[in-house]
Write an enzyme that holds these catalytic residues in place. Sequence first.
Site, PDB file in Angstrom:
ATOM      1  N   CYS A 288      -6.209   3.013  13.095  1.00  0.00           N
ATOM      2  CA  CYS A 288      -4.991   2.144  14.730  1.00  0.00           C
ATOM      3  C   CYS A 288      -6.398   0.689  14.486  1.00  0.00           C
ATOM      4  O   CYS A 288      -6.834   1.520  15.293  1.00  0.00           O
ATOM      5  CB  CYS A 288      -4.868   3.455  15.540  1.00  0.00           C
ATOM      6  SG  CYS A 288      -4.377   2.670  17.234  1.00  0.00           S
TER       7      CYS A 288
ATOM      8  N   HIS B 243     -14.530   1.613   0.767  1.00  0.00           N
ATOM      9  CA  HIS B 243     -13.370   0.269   0.456  1.00  0.00           C
ATOM     10  C   HIS B 243     -12.190   1.180   1.074  1.00  0.00           C
ATOM     11  O   HIS B 243     -11.109   0.052   0.977  1.00  0.00           O
ATOM     12  CB  HIS B 243     -13.080   0.094  -0.836  1.00  0.00           C
ATOM     13  CG  HIS B 243     -13.890  -0.711  -1.323  1.00  0.00           C
ATOM     14  ND1 HIS B 243     -14.715  -1.682  -2.351  1.00  0.00           N
ATOM     15  CD2 HIS B 243     -15.672  -1.401  -0.137  1.00  0.00           C
ATOM     16  CE1 HIS B 243     -15.786  -2.190  -2.323  1.00  0.00           C
ATOM     17  NE2 HIS B 243     -15.728  -2.033  -1.113  1.00  0.00           N
TER      18      HIS B 243
ATOM     19  N   ASN C 273     -13.077   3.102  -4.444  1.00  0.00           N
ATOM     20  CA  ASN C 273     -11.822   3.654  -5.163  1.00  0.00           C
ATOM     21  C   ASN C 273     -11.201   4.373  -3.948  1.00  0.00           C
ATOM     22  O   ASN C 273     -11.436   4.796  -2.878  1.00  0.00           O
ATOM     23  CB  ASN C 273     -11.224   4.119  -6.033  1.00  0.00           C
ATOM     24  CG  ASN C 273     -12.261   3.760  -7.496  1.00  0.00           C
ATOM     25  OD1 ASN C 273     -12.472   2.475  -7.789  1.00  0.00           O
ATOM     26  ND2 ASN C 273     -12.382   4.798  -8.607  1.00  0.00           N
ATOM     27  N   ILE C 274     -10.082   3.259  -3.984  1.00  0.00           N
ATOM     28  CA  ILE C 274      -9.051   3.379  -2.707  1.00  0.00           C
ATOM     29  C   ILE C 274      -7.968   5.328  -2.891  1.00  0.00           C
ATOM     30  O   ILE C 274      -7.578   5.575  -2.224  1.00  0.00           O
ATOM     31  CB  ILE C 274      -8.136   2.560  -1.964  1.00  0.00           C
ATOM     32  CG1 ILE C 274      -7.288   1.874  -2.975  1.00  0.00           C
ATOM     33  CG2 ILE C 274      -8.743   1.947  -1.744  1.00  0.00           C
ATOM     34  CD1 ILE C 274      -7.139   1.391  -2.720  1.00  0.00           C
ATOM     35  N   ASP C 275      -7.962   5.380  -4.041  1.00  0.00           N
ATOM     36  CA  ASP C 275      -6.917   6.748  -5.081  1.00  0.00           C
ATOM     37  C   ASP C 275      -7.878   8.003  -4.113  1.00  0.00           C
ATOM     38  O   ASP C 275      -9.296   8.275  -3.659  1.00  0.00           O
ATOM     39  CB  ASP C 275      -7.468   6.489  -6.479  1.00  0.00           C
ATOM     40  CG  ASP C 275      -8.174   6.840  -7.021  1.00  0.00           C
ATOM     41  OD1 ASP C 275      -9.118   7.480  -6.561  1.00  0.00           O
ATOM     42  OD2 ASP C 275      -8.346   5.820  -8.367  1.00  0.00           O
TER      43      ASP C 275
ATOM     44  N   ASN D 133     -19.805   2.231 -19.051  1.00  0.00           N
ATOM     45  CA  ASN D 133     -18.571   0.705 -18.864  1.00  0.00           C
ATOM     46  C   ASN D 133     -17.645   0.578 -20.340  1.00  0.00           C
ATOM     47  O   ASN D 133     -18.112   1.101 -21.364  1.00  0.00           O
ATOM     48  CB  ASN D 133     -18.754  -0.177 -17.946  1.00  0.00           C
ATOM     49  CG  ASN D 133     -17.621  -1.227 -17.522  1.00  0.00           C
ATOM     50  OD1 ASN D 133     -16.698  -1.591 -18.152  1.00  0.00           O
ATOM     51  ND2 ASN D 133     -18.011  -1.935 -16.042  1.00  0.00           N
TER      52      ASN D 133
ATOM     53  N   TYR E  91       0.976  -1.052  -0.127  1.00  0.00           N
ATOM     54  CA  TYR E  91      -0.382  -0.301  -0.112  1.00  0.00           C
ATOM     55  C   TYR E  91       0.749   1.090   0.044  1.00  0.00           C
ATOM     56  O   TYR E  91       0.481   2.167  -0.792  1.00  0.00           O
ATOM     57  CB  TYR E  91      -1.342   0.163   1.060  1.00  0.00           C
ATOM     58  CG  TYR E  91      -1.952  -1.652   0.907  1.00  0.00           C
ATOM     59  CD1 TYR E  91      -3.231  -1.099  -0.283  1.00  0.00           C
ATOM     60  CD2 TYR E  91      -1.701  -1.685   1.991  1.00  0.00           C
ATOM     61  CE1 TYR E  91      -4.213  -1.879  -0.218  1.00  0.00           C
ATOM     62  CE2 TYR E  91      -2.875  -2.865   1.299  1.00  0.00           C
ATOM     63  CZ  TYR E  91      -3.888  -3.183   0.645  1.00  0.00           C
ATOM     64  OH  TYR E  91      -4.811  -4.321   0.075  1.00  0.00           O
TER      65      TYR E  91
ATOM     66  N   SER F  63     -16.941  -3.370 -12.007  1.00  0.00           N
ATOM     67  CA  SER F  63     -17.178  -4.819 -13.031  1.00  0.00           C
ATOM     68  C   SER F  63     -18.494  -5.241 -12.434  1.00  0.00           C
ATOM     69  O   SER F  63     -19.051  -6.855 -12.550  1.00  0.00           O
ATOM     70  CB  SER F  63     -15.779  -5.689 -13.291  1.00  0.00           C
ATOM     71  OG  SER F  63     -15.377  -5.766 -11.382  1.00  0.00           O
TER      72      SER F  63
ATOM     73  N   GLY G 238     -17.538   2.311 -13.800  1.00  0.00           N
ATOM     74  CA  GLY G 238     -16.532   1.872 -14.189  1.00  0.00           C
ATOM     75  C   GLY G 238     -16.267   0.647 -13.399  1.00  0.00           C
ATOM     76  O   GLY G 238     -15.468   0.930 -12.560  1.00  0.00           O
TER      77      GLY G 238
HETATM   78  N1  APR Z   1     -13.829   3.415 -18.354  1.00  0.00           N
HETATM   79  C1  APR Z   1     -15.079   2.923 -18.023  1.00  0.00           C
HETATM   80  N2  APR Z   1     -14.765   1.835 -17.807  1.00  0.00           N
HETATM   81  C2  APR Z   1     -13.448   0.905 -17.840  1.00  0.00           C
HETATM   82  C3  APR Z   1     -12.524   1.566 -18.550  1.00  0.00           C
HETATM   83  C4  APR Z   1     -12.654   2.816 -18.757  1.00  0.00           C
HETATM   84  N3  APR Z   1     -11.301   3.663 -19.383  1.00  0.00           N
HETATM   85  N4  APR Z   1     -11.435   1.240 -17.712  1.00  0.00           N
HETATM   86  C5  APR Z   1     -12.190   0.376 -17.377  1.00  0.00           C
HETATM   87  N5  APR Z   1     -13.155  -0.298 -17.116  1.00  0.00           N
HETATM   88  C6  APR Z   1     -14.231  -0.906 -16.761  1.00  0.00           C
HETATM   89  C7  APR Z   1     -13.614  -2.786 -16.874  1.00  0.00           C
HETATM   90  O1  APR Z   1     -14.242  -3.046 -18.003  1.00  0.00           O
HETATM   91  C8  APR Z   1     -14.488  -3.079 -15.434  1.00  0.00           C
HETATM   92  O2  APR Z   1     -15.532  -3.827 -15.695  1.00  0.00           O
HETATM   93  O3  APR Z   1     -13.875  -0.985 -15.143  1.00  0.00           O
HETATM   94  C9  APR Z   1     -14.127  -2.417 -14.495  1.00  0.00           C
HETATM   95  C10 APR Z   1     -13.726  -2.675 -13.185  1.00  0.00           C
HETATM   96  O4  APR Z   1     -13.564  -3.640 -13.156  1.00  0.00           O
HETATM   97  P1  APR Z   1     -12.674  -3.629 -11.150  1.00  0.00           P
HETATM   98  O5  APR Z   1     -11.060  -4.618 -12.140  1.00  0.00           O
HETATM   99  O6  APR Z   1     -13.247  -4.936 -10.895  1.00  0.00           O
HETATM  100  O7  APR Z   1     -12.653  -3.038 -10.543  1.00  0.00           O
HETATM  101  P2  APR Z   1     -13.866  -2.853  -9.444  1.00  0.00           P
HETATM  102  O8  APR Z   1     -15.163  -2.470 -10.070  1.00  0.00           O
HETATM  103  O9  APR Z   1     -13.823  -0.989  -8.991  1.00  0.00           O
HETATM  104  O10 APR Z   1     -13.437  -3.645  -8.237  1.00  0.00           O
HETATM  105  C11 APR Z   1     -13.973  -3.282  -6.482  1.00  0.00           C
HETATM  106  O11 APR Z   1     -12.734  -4.769  -5.936  1.00  0.00           O
HETATM  107  O12 APR Z   1     -10.351  -5.892  -4.800  1.00  0.00           O
HETATM  108  C12 APR Z   1     -12.224  -5.246  -4.962  1.00  0.00           C
HETATM  109  O13 APR Z   1     -11.573  -3.608  -2.789  1.00  0.00           O
HETATM  110  C13 APR Z   1     -11.841  -3.546  -4.442  1.00  0.00           C
HETATM  111  O14 APR Z   1     -12.764  -1.984  -4.976  1.00  0.00           O
HETATM  112  C14 APR Z   1     -12.331  -2.805  -5.381  1.00  0.00           C
HETATM  113  C15 APR Z   1     -13.240  -3.767  -5.594  1.00  0.00           C
HETATM  114 ZN    ZN Z   2      -4.245   4.849  18.228  1.00  0.00          ZN
END
Ligand code: APR
Ligand code: ZN
Length: 245
Positions: free
Chosen positions: A119, A111, A94-96, A204, A54, A180, A178
Amino acid sequence: MFDNIVILTGAGISAESGIPVFRSETGLWEQERVEDVATYDGFVRDKKKVHDFYNKMRLSLADKQPNAAHLALTRLQKEWPKTHAGKVSIVTQNIDNLHEKALSEQVIHMHGELMSILCEKCHASYAFAGESSVDTVCENCNSRGHMRPDIVWFGEMPYFMDEIEQLLSKCSLFMSIGTSGVVYPAAGFSQYARSQGATCIEFNLEQSAVVSNFDWGLYGKASETVPAFVDHLLKTGEALKEPKS
Ligand code: APR
Ligand code: ZN
């Protein structure tokens, strides 16, 4: 006519800013084992490895910039309440920190966040920009060796679930960008929002795993589909069915 809007974002909204998604051929979960770096058991097995994982992600955020999709959401959040009886809430998996860099307000990080640390002893969490280790001292209780990344790992309860449920139950438009749609509970938000009467739209590259919960989808890069949709929504108050490039 829509009033409250809830927007769920996932890794896909930040992909065009250079932050890797989790699930794709080159995704993060192809490089690292979820059990090692995204579960509490993994942390207990090798705390240094998890802190370092991280730390690297946190440091990598320094030169990342929000893209047109993040900026469009900020614009929607600011402009929408001026002409509509309702607010725009952003819930992110997102964690960003790109929604923050885009100056969105009150982003709900269900998340957790890379720019925060937690802590395990006093349960305080606070803003953190450096590198953490097994020796990091808590700024709140001064104890050493109890800090962990402020990230919700698999098997842990996401943050702010009550607040999110309230928002979903009161929204008339739900946008999912964005993600999955394979990680619950976030993947179930569309079904819940729809059952409460909201129009649900996904953005997506391709159909998500929960596409059947949505009224329709806009497929393409978020940096293109989201600004076009937001423009039209702000101009007309209506949701656009055909993506514009
Ligand atoms: N524009 C739109 N969608 C996009 C783009 C883009 N430029 N690039 C990728 N994607 C889509 C992909 O098609 C996919 O469906 O974004 C999605 C990303 O999916 P994941 O990688 O599974 O991310 P996410 O759904 O945020 O994951 C959920 O899983 O691992 C854990 O805690 C983590 O918060 C995360 C959670
Ligand atoms: Zn503490």
